[in-house]
Structure formats: structure tokens, C-alpha cells
Design a protein around this motif. Structure first.
Motif, PDB file in Angstrom:
ATOM      1  N   GLN A 252       1.363  -6.232  -6.938  1.00 33.81           N
ATOM      2  CA  GLN A 252       1.443  -7.665  -6.632  1.00 33.81           C
ATOM      3  C   GLN A 252       1.378  -8.493  -7.904  1.00 33.81           C
ATOM      4  OE1 GLN A 252       2.029  -9.307  -3.529  1.00 33.81           O
ATOM      5  NE2 GLN A 252       2.413 -10.885  -5.056  1.00 33.81           N
ATOM      6  N   ARG A 253       0.542  -8.100  -8.843  1.00 33.62           N
ATOM      7  CA  ARG A 253       0.449  -8.859 -10.097  1.00 33.62           C
ATOM      8  C   ARG A 253       1.724  -8.744 -10.916  1.00 33.62           C
ATOM      9  NH1 ARG A 253      -5.165  -8.312 -12.963  1.00 33.62           N
ATOM     10  NH2 ARG A 253      -4.294 -10.091 -14.062  1.00 33.62           N
ATOM     11  N   MET A 254       2.407  -7.610 -10.864  1.00 34.55           N
ATOM     12  CA  MET A 254       3.711  -7.505 -11.541  1.00 34.55           C
ATOM     13  C   MET A 254       4.723  -8.427 -10.866  1.00 34.55           C
ATOM     14  SD  MET A 254       4.293  -3.591 -12.806  1.00 34.55           S
ATOM     15  CE  MET A 254       3.915  -2.770 -11.278  1.00 34.55           C
ATOM     16  N   ILE A 255       4.688  -8.497  -9.539  1.00 33.00           N
ATOM     17  CA  ILE A 255       5.595  -9.379  -8.799  1.00 33.00           C
ATOM     18  C   ILE A 255       5.277 -10.841  -9.102  1.00 33.00           C
ATOM     19  CG2 ILE A 255       6.202 -10.149  -6.471  1.00 33.00           C
ATOM     20  CD1 ILE A 255       5.814  -7.156  -5.630  1.00 33.00           C
ATOM     21  N   ASP A 256       3.998 -11.160  -9.267  1.00 32.96           N
ATOM     22  CA  ASP A 256       3.597 -12.535  -9.616  1.00 32.96           C
ATOM     23  C   ASP A 256       3.982 -12.905 -11.047  1.00 32.96           C
ATOM     24  OD1 ASP A 256       2.424 -12.777  -7.121  1.00 32.96           O
ATOM     25  OD2 ASP A 256       0.406 -12.345  -7.853  1.00 32.96           O
ATOM     26  N   GLY A 257       4.255 -11.899 -11.874  1.00 37.09           N
ATOM     27  CA  GLY A 257       4.620 -12.148 -13.262  1.00 37.09           C
ATOM     28  C   GLY A 257       3.430 -12.219 -14.198  1.00 37.09           C
ATOM     29  N   THR A 258       2.242 -11.800 -13.743  1.00 31.57           N
ATOM     30  CA  THR A 258       1.051 -11.873 -14.585  1.00 31.57           C
ATOM     31  C   THR A 258       0.721 -10.557 -15.280  1.00 31.57           C
ATOM     32  OG1 THR A 258      -0.412 -11.398 -12.722  1.00 31.57           O
ATOM     33  CG2 THR A 258       0.037 -13.720 -13.190  1.00 31.57           C
ATOM     34  N   MET A 259       1.397  -9.471 -14.922  1.00 30.01           N
ATOM     35  CA  MET A 259       1.162  -8.159 -15.532  1.00 30.01           C
ATOM     36  C   MET A 259       2.499  -7.482 -15.808  1.00 30.01           C
ATOM     37  SD  MET A 259      -2.151  -7.574 -15.670  1.00 30.01           S
ATOM     38  CE  MET A 259      -2.341  -5.829 -15.825  1.00 30.01           C
TER      39      MET A 259
ATOM     40  N   MET B 189       4.378   4.936  -5.967  1.00 26.24           N
ATOM     41  CA  MET B 189       4.543   4.586  -7.384  1.00 26.24           C
ATOM     42  C   MET B 189       3.321   4.939  -8.228  1.00 26.24           C
ATOM     43  SD  MET B 189       6.531   0.987  -7.011  1.00 26.24           S
ATOM     44  CE  MET B 189       8.003   0.856  -6.014  1.00 26.24           C
ATOM     45  N   ARG B 190       2.341   5.563  -7.620  1.00 25.79           N
ATOM     46  CA  ARG B 190       1.132   6.023  -8.312  1.00 25.79           C
ATOM     47  C   ARG B 190       0.399   4.906  -9.051  1.00 25.79           C
ATOM     48  NH1 ARG B 190       4.656  10.451 -10.764  1.00 25.79           N
ATOM     49  NH2 ARG B 190       5.182  11.647  -8.931  1.00 25.79           N
ATOM     50  N   THR B 191       0.221   3.790  -8.380  1.00 27.71           N
ATOM     51  CA  THR B 191      -0.513   2.653  -8.931  1.00 27.71           C
ATOM     52  C   THR B 191      -1.226   1.958  -7.784  1.00 27.71           C
ATOM     53  OG1 THR B 191      -0.333   0.744 -10.399  1.00 27.71           O
ATOM     54  CG2 THR B 191       1.447   1.042  -8.810  1.00 27.71           C
ATOM     55  N   SER B 192      -1.854   0.833  -8.033  1.00 31.25           N
ATOM     56  CA  SER B 192      -2.551   0.121  -6.958  1.00 31.25           C
ATOM     57  C   SER B 192      -1.673  -1.003  -6.406  1.00 31.25           C
ATOM     58  CB  SER B 192      -3.860  -0.476  -7.475  1.00 31.25           C
ATOM     59  OG  SER B 192      -3.609  -1.555  -8.341  1.00 31.25           O
ATOM     60  N   ALA B 193      -1.942  -1.371  -5.157  1.00 30.38           N
ATOM     61  CA  ALA B 193      -1.210  -2.469  -4.527  1.00 30.38           C
ATOM     62  C   ALA B 193      -1.461  -3.773  -5.281  1.00 30.38           C
ATOM     63  CB  ALA B 193      -1.621  -2.597  -3.062  1.00 30.38           C
ATOM     64  N   THR B 194      -2.665  -3.955  -5.765  1.00 30.94           N
ATOM     65  CA  THR B 194      -2.998  -5.162  -6.523  1.00 30.94           C
ATOM     66  C   THR B 194      -2.183  -5.250  -7.808  1.00 30.94           C
ATOM     67  OG1 THR B 194      -5.241  -5.086  -5.635  1.00 30.94           O
ATOM     68  CG2 THR B 194      -4.888  -6.461  -7.580  1.00 30.94           C
TER      69      THR B 194
ATOM     70  N   ASP C 147       0.831  -1.209   0.000  1.00 29.67           N
ATOM     71  CA  ASP C 147       0.000   0.000   0.000  1.00 29.67           C
ATOM     72  C   ASP C 147       0.865   1.259   0.000  1.00 29.67           C
ATOM     73  OD1 ASP C 147      -2.529  -1.286  -0.020  1.00 29.67           O
ATOM     74  OD2 ASP C 147      -2.289  -1.731   2.113  1.00 29.67           O
ATOM     75  N   ARG C 148       1.895   1.294   0.827  1.00 21.57           N
ATOM     76  CA  ARG C 148       2.800   2.451   0.850  1.00 21.57           C
ATOM     77  C   ARG C 148       3.553   2.569  -0.462  1.00 21.57           C
ATOM     78  NH1 ARG C 148       6.408   1.361   5.547  1.00 21.57           N
ATOM     79  NH2 ARG C 148       7.741   2.780   4.400  1.00 21.57           N
ATOM     80  N   ALA C 149       4.028   1.444  -0.983  1.00 22.80           N
ATOM     81  CA  ALA C 149       4.756   1.454  -2.254  1.00 22.80           C
ATOM     82  C   ALA C 149       3.852   1.920  -3.387  1.00 22.80           C
ATOM     83  CB  ALA C 149       5.307   0.068  -2.554  1.00 22.80           C
ATOM     84  N   ALA C 150       2.612   1.464  -3.393  1.00 21.54           N
ATOM     85  CA  ALA C 150       1.667   1.827  -4.450  1.00 21.54           C
ATOM     86  C   ALA C 150       1.382   3.326  -4.439  1.00 21.54           C
ATOM     87  CB  ALA C 150       0.376   1.034  -4.292  1.00 21.54           C
TER      88      ALA C 150
END
Length: 90
Positions: free
Chosen positions: A44-51, A36-41, A30-33
Motif C-alpha cells: 500500500q505504501r508503494m501504491i501511495d508513493g511513499t516507499m 510477492m513475499r512482502t507485507s500488505a502495508t 493480503d493475497r498479493a503480499a
């Protein structure tokens, strides 16, 4: 929301983002989002490799995390938090 890391690093971009979030925000998506001007979700999806990030988010991530667009298409160079030590040992 805490960052979740899978057993396998999906790509180099995900590894760099996760290292930056762990280092700068203690794993708090949440703090990172907010920074970085994006959503936490989406993070997480970028970290998962799906986005992958779009142009605007990619430019911001490049400045904040050192991530380049090609990093999302390359295999991870090391484990989640191995850092540069794995490269230097090779």
C-alpha cells in the motif's frame, strides 16, 4: 485488506503495481503480499508513493508486474487503470 487508490497516481511504478494487484488479486493486498513475499502495508505504501522497493522486492516485482526501478522516479503515464489505450491515443 483492500487496496486504496488516491485521486492522483504518484508515479508509474505505483500505477503498474496497482494494475497488477487489481487484475491478478481482485485488489486484495493480503493475497498479493503473500505472492510477492512482502507485507500488505508495504504494498500500500508503494501504491501511495511513499516507499520504493529494495533490490530483492524490486526483482520480484519486475517479474510479476513488469515494474522497473526507474518507474518509481517517473510521472505516471496515465490514470490508474487507463492501460495502454492512453499511450496509443497520443
Amino acid at each position: 485488506m483492500k487496496m486504496h487508490l488516491g485521486a492522483r497516481v504518484p508515479n508509474e511504478g505505483a500505477r503498474k503495481i496497482a494494475r497488477s494487484i487489481a487484475r491478478d488479486f481482485g485488489g486484495d493486498l493480503d493475497r498479493a503480499a503473500a505472492r510477492m513475499r512482502t507485507s500488505a502495508t508495504f504494498l500500500q505504501r508503494m501504491i501511495d508513493g511513499t516507499m520504493e522497493p529494495g533490490f530483492a522486492t524490486g526483482n520480484l516485482l519486475a517479474r510479476l508486474c513488469g515494474v522497473r526501478a526507474g518507474d518509481f522516479n517517473r510521472p505516471a503515464e496515465a490514470g490508474w487503470f487507463d492501460g495502454d489505450a492512453a499511450r496509443m491515443a497520443a
